[in-house]
Design a protein around this motif. Sequence first.
Motif, PDB file in Angstrom:
ATOM      1  N   ILE A   1      42.184  31.616  71.614  1.00 18.15           N
ATOM      2  CA  ILE A   1      40.732  31.779  71.640  1.00 18.15           C
ATOM      3  C   ILE A   1      40.196  31.659  73.064  1.00 18.15           C
ATOM      4  CG2 ILE A   1      38.553  30.784  70.834  1.00 18.15           C
ATOM      5  CD1 ILE A   1      40.155  32.502  68.795  1.00 18.15           C
ATOM      6  N   GLN A   2      40.817  30.806  73.882  1.00 18.49           N
ATOM      7  CA  GLN A   2      40.396  30.723  75.280  1.00 18.49           C
ATOM      8  C   GLN A   2      40.590  32.068  75.974  1.00 18.49           C
ATOM      9  OE1 GLN A   2      38.897  27.741  76.020  1.00 18.49           O
ATOM     10  NE2 GLN A   2      39.495  27.311  73.908  1.00 18.49           N
ATOM     11  N   SER A   3      41.679  32.747  75.658  1.00 24.22           N
ATOM     12  CA  SER A   3      41.928  34.068  76.248  1.00 24.22           C
ATOM     13  C   SER A   3      40.867  35.071  75.814  1.00 24.22           C
ATOM     14  CB  SER A   3      43.321  34.571  75.844  1.00 24.22           C
ATOM     15  OG  SER A   3      44.335  33.794  76.424  1.00 24.22           O
ATOM     16  N   VAL A   4      40.504  35.038  74.534  1.00 26.92           N
ATOM     17  CA  VAL A   4      39.478  35.945  74.027  1.00 26.92           C
ATOM     18  C   VAL A   4      38.131  35.643  74.689  1.00 26.92           C
ATOM     19  CG1 VAL A   4      38.179  36.640  71.978  1.00 26.92           C
ATOM     20  CG2 VAL A   4      40.663  36.344  71.837  1.00 26.92           C
ATOM     21  N   LEU A   5      37.794  34.372  74.785  1.00 27.83           N
ATOM     22  CA  LEU A   5      36.535  34.000  75.426  1.00 27.83           C
ATOM     23  C   LEU A   5      36.502  34.452  76.885  1.00 27.83           C
ATOM     24  CD1 LEU A   5      36.009  30.397  73.973  1.00 27.83           C
ATOM     25  CD2 LEU A   5      34.722  32.462  73.382  1.00 27.83           C
ATOM     26  N   ALA A   6      37.608  34.225  77.578  1.00 28.08           N
ATOM     27  CA  ALA A   6      37.674  34.639  78.980  1.00 28.08           C
ATOM     28  C   ALA A   6      37.524  36.156  79.117  1.00 28.08           C
ATOM     29  CB  ALA A   6      38.993  34.174  79.599  1.00 28.08           C
TER      30      ALA A   6
ATOM     31  N   ASN B   1      44.318  42.412  79.717  1.00 28.42           N
ATOM     32  CA  ASN B   1      44.059  43.026  81.013  1.00 28.42           C
ATOM     33  C   ASN B   1      43.567  44.462  80.860  1.00 28.42           C
ATOM     34  OD1 ASN B   1      44.552  40.965  82.835  1.00 28.42           O
ATOM     35  ND2 ASN B   1      46.764  41.317  82.836  1.00 28.42           N
ATOM     36  N   LYS B   2      43.899  45.058  79.711  1.00 25.99           N
ATOM     37  CA  LYS B   2      43.389  46.391  79.395  1.00 25.99           C
ATOM     38  C   LYS B   2      42.010  46.257  78.744  1.00 25.99           C
ATOM     39  CE  LYS B   2      48.106  47.988  78.470  1.00 25.99           C
ATOM     40  NZ  LYS B   2      49.023  48.581  77.461  1.00 25.99           N
ATOM     41  N   ASP B   3      41.271  47.343  78.756  1.00 25.35           N
ATOM     42  CA  ASP B   3      39.915  47.321  78.205  1.00 25.35           C
ATOM     43  C   ASP B   3      39.941  47.878  76.785  1.00 25.35           C
ATOM     44  OD1 ASP B   3      37.193  46.924  78.128  1.00 25.35           O
ATOM     45  OD2 ASP B   3      36.743  48.914  78.898  1.00 25.35           O
ATOM     46  N   PHE B   4      39.559  47.039  75.812  1.00 22.88           N
ATOM     47  CA  PHE B   4      39.503  47.468  74.414  1.00 22.88           C
ATOM     48  C   PHE B   4      38.047  47.457  73.942  1.00 22.88           C
ATOM     49  CE2 PHE B   4      43.805  45.908  74.907  1.00 22.88           C
ATOM     50  CZ  PHE B   4      44.556  46.867  74.231  1.00 22.88           C
ATOM     51  N   ARG B   5      37.701  48.487  73.186  1.00 17.46           N
ATOM     52  CA  ARG B   5      36.352  48.536  72.625  1.00 17.46           C
ATOM     53  C   ARG B   5      36.194  47.523  71.494  1.00 17.46           C
ATOM     54  NH1 ARG B   5      32.553  52.422  73.153  1.00 17.46           N
ATOM     55  NH2 ARG B   5      34.125  53.833  74.035  1.00 17.46           N
ATOM     56  N   HIS B   6      37.272  47.331  70.720  1.00 17.02           N
ATOM     57  CA  HIS B   6      37.194  46.459  69.547  1.00 17.02           C
ATOM     58  C   HIS B   6      38.342  45.448  69.566  1.00 17.02           C
ATOM     59  CE1 HIS B   6      34.300  49.339  68.041  1.00 17.02           C
ATOM     60  NE2 HIS B   6      35.192  50.308  68.203  1.00 17.02           N
ATOM     61  N   VAL B   7      38.004  44.181  69.431  1.00 15.67           N
ATOM     62  CA  VAL B   7      38.997  43.112  69.372  1.00 15.67           C
ATOM     63  C   VAL B   7      38.835  42.388  68.043  1.00 15.67           C
ATOM     64  CG1 VAL B   7      39.839  40.965  70.396  1.00 15.67           C
ATOM     65  CG2 VAL B   7      39.031  42.834  71.882  1.00 15.67           C
ATOM     66  N   PHE B   8      39.959  42.212  67.344  1.00 13.66           N
ATOM     67  CA  PHE B   8      39.972  41.545  66.044  1.00 13.66           C
ATOM     68  C   PHE B   8      40.894  40.331  66.108  1.00 13.66           C
ATOM     69  CE2 PHE B   8      39.193  46.036  65.366  1.00 13.66           C
ATOM     70  CZ  PHE B   8      38.138  46.058  64.447  1.00 13.66           C
ATOM     71  N   VAL B   9      40.437  39.202  65.609  1.00 12.79           N
ATOM     72  CA  VAL B   9      41.284  38.031  65.384  1.00 12.79           C
ATOM     73  C   VAL B   9      41.295  37.766  63.894  1.00 12.79           C
ATOM     74  CG1 VAL B   9      41.604  35.560  65.735  1.00 12.79           C
ATOM     75  CG2 VAL B   9      40.867  36.998  67.653  1.00 12.79           C
TER      76      VAL B   9
ATOM     77  N   ILE C   1      32.142  30.361  68.926  1.00  7.62           N
ATOM     78  CA  ILE C   1      32.654  31.355  69.862  1.00  7.62           C
ATOM     79  C   ILE C   1      31.773  32.608  69.867  1.00  7.62           C
ATOM     80  CG2 ILE C   1      35.029  30.522  69.841  1.00  7.62           C
ATOM     81  CD1 ILE C   1      35.693  32.729  67.819  1.00  7.62           C
ATOM     82  N   PHE C   2      31.146  32.914  68.735  1.00  8.74           N
ATOM     83  CA  PHE C   2      30.264  34.079  68.667  1.00  8.74           C
ATOM     84  C   PHE C   2      29.024  33.853  69.534  1.00  8.74           C
ATOM     85  CE2 PHE C   2      32.303  33.203  64.563  1.00  8.74           C
ATOM     86  CZ  PHE C   2      33.210  34.244  64.543  1.00  8.74           C
TER      87      PHE C   2
END
Length: 367
Positions: A16-21, A40-48, A145-146
């Motif tokens: 979660i720290q990585s997602v927040l960063a 490091n890549k740019d994603f439009r959508h991230v899902f956990v 986190i949201f």
Amino acid sequence: MKITYPDYQNSIMNLIQSVLAYYQVDTKYSTLKEADSILNKDFRHVFVILLDGMGMNILGKLPKTSGLRKYLKKEITSVFPPTTVAATDAVLSGLPPYANGYIGWTQYFKKEDVNVVVFRNIDYYHPDEVLKENLRDKYLNYETIFQKIQKVSPDIQTFELFPDFRPDGFDCFDGQVDKMIEISMQKQRTFTYTYWTEPDATAHDYGVDSPETEAIINALNNSFDRLIAQINSDSLVFVIADHGLVDVEGIPIMQNKELLDCLVREPSLEPRACNFFVKENKKEDFLSLFNKSYGDKFLLLSKDELEQERLLGDGIKHPMLDDFLGDYIAIAIDKYMFSLNDHLFRAHHAGLTKDEMMVPLIIFAKD
């Protein structure tokens, strides 16, 4: 069984720290390098996606060619206790239990003098008694986190997908998969957290090695395969679990009247991470009685030892943590749990075995 401690450099909280960063949130805890690498890549959508109870031992029932096994990046740990209350709130707050105050299914609230099931706001030992306030809302609120993401990256649309115990929740994991596929078609950047109750619910009732649990994990894998086949490109999916489970044998501790006579109040927290508030003049008796009856099955730590070991993590200590913790905590290191009521469990969690602590980090990127 092998004793395994949480690793707060290599845990679900660190993901979660990585997602927040990634969303420009200032993080005070370590990120997870495997997640950082793909982010490091740019994603439009991230899902956990968090599948409750899908520890490494249960995941291992799938063939290596299955989607959930194929995209397994590494093993990481849960937090302590490895249980839903502590682990999911560590994910949703980005804080360890030490800092967010969520440490078990049943927590003692000193001012109200009640053992509360924190997710349900009911008195654990007297469920018919109505509580005047929602004690979770009163004492255990945190910035999610949201909220953290939207504060610094307001262009990100966030989604929380939960089962139907929440308003507008889903009655099946496939329904959540449909919604994630729909979200992935949006042009706006999104972050989505999805929580589902399986395989935990089935393993509790039937056991880790049961055909029922195997059927559930196969069904979850089929749904995951459909998700990764149908989501739009430019999507990144992480799958984790809050904890694993072990098959258990119950110990009727509530029938041990001599030991209970040493206590100020009934035990709390978890059947495999059990909290004891001991009378001042009975501490020697309690230690003697406990070690004689259960010393080979549980690791007994004082409150101070628990903090010294940093089992709950570190950071800014939650102001009510000392109230929540008893004088001693008994942590399962074998197959046993304390039966605190009449409910029969075939499998449980919250102890320090490898099967409870180790969970997967699954990563699928659709570029």
